[in-house]
Design an enzyme around this catalytic site. Sequence first.
Site, PDB file in Angstrom:
ATOM      1  N   ASP A 235      -7.993  -6.282  13.463  1.00  0.00           N
ATOM      2  CA  ASP A 235      -7.688  -7.606  13.999  1.00  0.00           C
ATOM      3  C   ASP A 235      -8.613  -7.954  15.160  1.00  0.00           C
ATOM      4  O   ASP A 235      -9.134  -9.064  15.249  1.00  0.00           O
ATOM      5  CB  ASP A 235      -6.226  -7.677  14.426  1.00  0.00           C
TER       6      ASP A 235
ATOM      7  N   ASP B 213       0.821  -1.207   0.000  1.00  0.00           N
ATOM      8  CA  ASP B 213       0.000   0.000   0.000  1.00  0.00           C
ATOM      9  C   ASP B 213       0.858   1.261   0.000  1.00  0.00           C
ATOM     10  O   ASP B 213       0.397   2.329   0.395  1.00  0.00           O
ATOM     11  CB  ASP B 213      -0.911   0.020   1.234  1.00  0.00           C
TER      12      ASP B 213
END
Length: 696
Positions: free
Chosen positions: A420, A267
């Site tokens: 997460d 990214d």
Amino acid sequence: MSRPPNHEFQEWWNKQRERDNDTTDLLPDKNSEKPNWLTVEILSPTTDRPVDKERSRSARQLSWVCLLRFQQLANSLLFLTHGLLSLLRTANRRITTADSVDDLASPGKDSRLYRAIKVFLVILLVLLVFELVAYFRGWHFSPPSLDSTRVLDFLELMYANWILIRANYLAPLLQSLTNVCVVLFLVQSLDRLVLVLGCFWIKLRGIKPVALMEYPAESTNVNVEDYPMVLVQIPMCNEKEVYQQSIAAVCVQDWPRDRMLIQVLDDSDDLNAQVLIKAEVQKWQQRGIHILYRHRLIRTGYKAGNLKSAMGCEYVKNYEYVAIFDADFQPTPDFLKKTIPYFKGHNDLALVQTRWTFVNKDENLLTRLQNINLSFHFEVEQQVNGVFINFFGFNGTAGVWRIKALEECGGWLERTTVEDMDIAVRAHLHGWKFIYLDDVKCLCELPESYEAYKKQQYRWHSGPMQLFRLCFMDILRSKVSWAKKANMIFLFFLLRKLILPFYSFTLFCIILPLSMFLPEAQLPAWVVCYVPGVMSVLNILPAPRSFPFVVPYLLFENTMSVTKFNAMISGLFKLGSSYEWIVTKKSGRSSEADLASMVEDDSDQHHPLIVQGSSVHRSSSESGLSELNKIEQMSKKTRNVKKNRLYRSELALAMILLSASVRSLLSAQGIHFYFLLFQGITFLIVGLDLIGEQVS
């Protein structure tokens, strides 16, 4: 033949007899019926009697010991003086550098918390001046009263009214808040104690997850069908310092090539980083590794958006498991062989999480303190929750997921900065179980600068509050048992993510200094010193080599409470930059030489590719480093020079605590004074950015 006479023995024997005779002359005659006890015979020493040198030798040694102690004391004073002067020079340089002043949550303007702290500081400074005047006029021993028959002057009248106001109105409110925080403090300490006892029970009974199968260490003559299809993902963003190590560590996994696919999810918005990472991937492709490079044109959702985009590929349906490693993580070559077997025979198992180990835990004081915190998190929290309730927060990396579980709970969502924890909560609410492996370790890197660590902690503590606000009703409506719902709401979210930063900041940064100026409100010494000390000792047990840092750890954790409290409030009420994701700065401490040596050590016994992998890694690293050096030289003129910063909230709190320590000194409160003094100094050191990596 007769033995020759021993003259040395004879001489020694004669001297012993003379000494015995001299001794018996001082004692009364046993045959005498009436010994004369009033008569004492003083004998002069004989010329043959050996001189007693032991006494003179001891005196001489004593003088040398005193001289040595004095020299050691002088050296210690010189060292402390030099250190203090160096500290003052560094602090003066930081203060005079005006452009280094910065706050995390609101760059360019004062945050709400900082403005509140400034107001609080001004109030305490006014009260301190007032109390100093009262002390020197003797009002602490005989305070003026409004009921006095004599006429009071203006200052006496003000002080008498102040005593009345604080005793009847302010102190009761402060005492009520103190009692609430003390109760929360005790509840959180009890939770911490239960976790430690649970960890001791696990160690005592040898409890750990058991795999139903094992993969052979040798990769020759194996049935490839026994190895499931595994997808390995490496999300990264501008990771020029560590991309080579992470890619190489994954590429040398001891797993059949045709049963593993590696996705490098880049990214990066830095074109130079993109070129280097893509070149590294191509070099491993030429060696026969199934590895792909993916770069998004639209970078939305940060890491969650990156993973979501990768999981949307058509070929992902051919894979059963996905292993995730952040850019600074280096799994051992047998990582997949140690984790995948736990899924066999456990169809309700969604996640296998492994432990982190740190390559730079001894780099500086900041990394040592982080190691204490994270060692307790993995050794105690994750292990106890994994063994007894089969649920814990996913750590975002160094874990293996069952792809079916990810799809069933909705996949990666971009709604928080803790994707997460988000997916772990949703998977648990769908009935999936987790396993934590404490004996499988994955090497990674700790933030070495306070700036990077503060940004990381801000994200880690604002994200859970975002998630709690979003999933609270989902938890209540879920089909799991009420015990699991209660555990998730009260323990996982409220106690460990909200209450801990709230009481830590409120109790030690607000109530404690304020109680020095409102002595009618009592904060017991066991709350200030003894219980926090015991909790710090419990926290440091998983890292026993760090025991000398138990006091700095306690003080530093209280210092970090201002960042954690600010992040918690921002995440809960959507304030400031709570939804901003800032990539934690890496320094590349996980050296390529270590990885190359690891590859060479395992080359003969794990995978035929690894024999060539070490040379490939070294050549690619050398060429990559040369390319990186050229790029760095070209962009050197336009790159901003990194400087240490000043942190205004920490500096303001340092002044608050030091002012309160002066007030406690006037009241002769020993424990409170020492705690406030050292805690204020710790805030000052952190606020001046004198902890961690020093860059300028």
